[in-house]
Design an enzyme around this catalytic site. Structure first.
Site, PDB file in Angstrom:
ATOM      1  N   TRP A   1      17.179  57.141  -2.242  1.00 18.00           N
ATOM      2  CA  TRP A   1      17.970  58.327  -1.911  1.00 18.00           C
ATOM      3  C   TRP A   1      19.421  58.049  -2.272  1.00 18.00           C
ATOM      4  O   TRP A   1      19.988  57.022  -1.911  1.00 18.00           O
ATOM      5  CB  TRP A   1      17.880  58.618  -0.418  1.00 18.00           C
TER       6      TRP A   1
ATOM      7  N   HIS B   1       7.568  59.155   2.055  1.00 17.31           N
ATOM      8  CA  HIS B   1       8.827  58.430   1.934  1.00 17.31           C
ATOM      9  C   HIS B   1       8.762  57.037   2.557  1.00 17.31           C
ATOM     10  O   HIS B   1       9.454  56.120   2.114  1.00 17.31           O
ATOM     11  CB  HIS B   1       9.934  59.241   2.620  1.00 17.31           C
TER      12      HIS B   1
ATOM     13  N   ASP C   1       6.864  62.636  -0.855  1.00 19.81           N
ATOM     14  CA  ASP C   1       8.130  62.309  -0.191  1.00 19.81           C
ATOM     15  C   ASP C   1       8.899  63.595   0.089  1.00 19.81           C
ATOM     16  O   ASP C   1       9.317  64.300  -0.830  1.00 19.81           O
ATOM     17  CB  ASP C   1       8.948  61.386  -1.100  1.00 19.81           C
TER      18      ASP C   1
ATOM     19  N   SER D   1      14.913  53.789   0.419  1.00 16.58           N
ATOM     20  CA  SER D   1      15.640  55.006   0.771  1.00 16.58           C
ATOM     21  C   SER D   1      17.126  54.861   0.446  1.00 16.58           C
ATOM     22  O   SER D   1      17.480  54.627  -0.708  1.00 16.58           O
ATOM     23  CB  SER D   1      15.392  55.344   2.245  1.00 16.58           C
ATOM     24  N   MET D   2      18.028  54.944   1.437  1.00 17.79           N
ATOM     25  CA  MET D   2      19.435  54.698   1.128  1.00 17.79           C
ATOM     26  C   MET D   2      19.658  53.261   0.679  1.00 17.79           C
ATOM     27  O   MET D   2      20.609  52.970  -0.052  1.00 17.79           O
ATOM     28  CB  MET D   2      20.314  55.013   2.336  1.00 17.79           C
TER      29      MET D   2
END
Length: 303
Positions: free
Chosen positions: A198, A251, A219, A173-174
């Site tokens: 992300w 996700h 996602d 993700s991040m």
């Protein structure tokens, strides 16, 4: 005019010598080819472990026994974490990988990567971030700080096992956006694996690190249409890169043990951190199967 008198047996001896010469030459060529095969097999000093198979890269544990080392949250640059490393010292040093969690998540969400990847012949550092709200740029900086810690300040039992020129990053993700940030900031990295990444920045044409992006079909947080796919397409066309989209996954697929993620991540890290071409067979031609919605690649790889 002087006549040439034939000498008994000279022609026969000559033919015999020529025949022996042919045999010797043939043997020399054969030995040379065999030697070339040995040389080829020994060209890469970074191969670790036995020849891989589908079963070996899908296994929960690889051929190396693994030890763990906890790192304090007070360590400067990132939020501490856990180092997983092979106990074997007979095969030389290993490449190292730092792994970051996603937004609001802790190291525990990525802990399964530690023993699974380390047992294949890597030092793996799953880290916590300084705060759970750190953005991708901050997570990228922390991934690089974690790699620097491994190489320079980790306990001797760890850093003595690491080749400082063979490093990579992963993140979810991040944290996956952070892996892209780290790759852009440090082109000397050997591999990057953003997992359902992300990031508000959609263009990564400056990246020179072999990058394997894993997205998830369902996602709803970092949809492949607005994140993973444009990230992949923005990477240079000449870069060694790949894109895998997990079929019917969400996700959070990277947060639990996943054989598809593991087998291709291991293959990517082996191929580019270790330059181990034995693993290219699992990446090229593009793999397929029920777990894979889509796969893109730039085979054959050159790195």
């Amino acid at each position: 005019m002087r006549s040439r008198v034939p000498q008994p047996g000279k022609g026969a001896r000559g033919r015999a010598r020529r025949a022996i010469g042919v045999v010797i030459a043939a043997l020399a060529v054969a030995c040379g080819l065999a030697g070339a095969g040995v040389a080829t097999a020994q060209e890469n000093p970074y191969e670790r472990g036995p020849d891989p198979t589908e079963d070996s890269i899908e296994a929960i544990r690889g051929p190396f026994s693994v030890a763990e080392q906890n790192v304090s949250s007070l360590t400067p640059g990132f939020g501490g974490g856990t180092i997983y490393y092979p106990t074997d010292t007979s095969e030389g040093t290993f490449g190292a990988v730092a792994v970051a969690p996603g937004y609001t998540a802790s190291e525990s969400s990525m802990s399964w990567y530690g023993p699974r990847i380390a047992s294949q012949g890597f030092v793996v550092f799953t880290i916590d971030t300084n705060t759970r709200y750190d953005q991708p740029g901050q997570r990228g900086d922390q991934l690089l700080a974690a790699l620097d810690y491994l190489v320079e300040d980790s306990p001797l039992a760890v850093r003595s096992r690491i080749d400082p020129d063979r490093l990579g990053v992963m993140g979810h993700s991040m944290g996956g956006g952070g892996a892209l940030e780290a790759s852009a900031d440090r082109p000397s990295l050997r591999a990057s694996i953003p997992l359902t990444p992300w990031n508000l920045d959609k263009t990564w044409s400056e990246v020179r690190v072999p990058t394997f992006i894993i997205g998830a079909e369902n996602d709803s947080i970092a949809s492949v249409r607005t994140h993973a796919e444009p990230f992949y397409e923005s990477l240079p066309a000449t870069l060694d890169k790949a894109y895998l989209e997990l079929n019917a996954a969400t996700h959070f697929a990277p947060n639990t043990s996943n054989t598809t993620i593991a087998k291709y991540s291991i293959s990517w890290l082996k191929r580019f951190i270790d330059s181990d071409t034995r693993y290219e067979q699992f990446l090229c031609p593009a793999p397929s199967g029920l777990a894979i919605e889509e796969y893109r690649e730039t085979c054959p790889y050159t790195g």
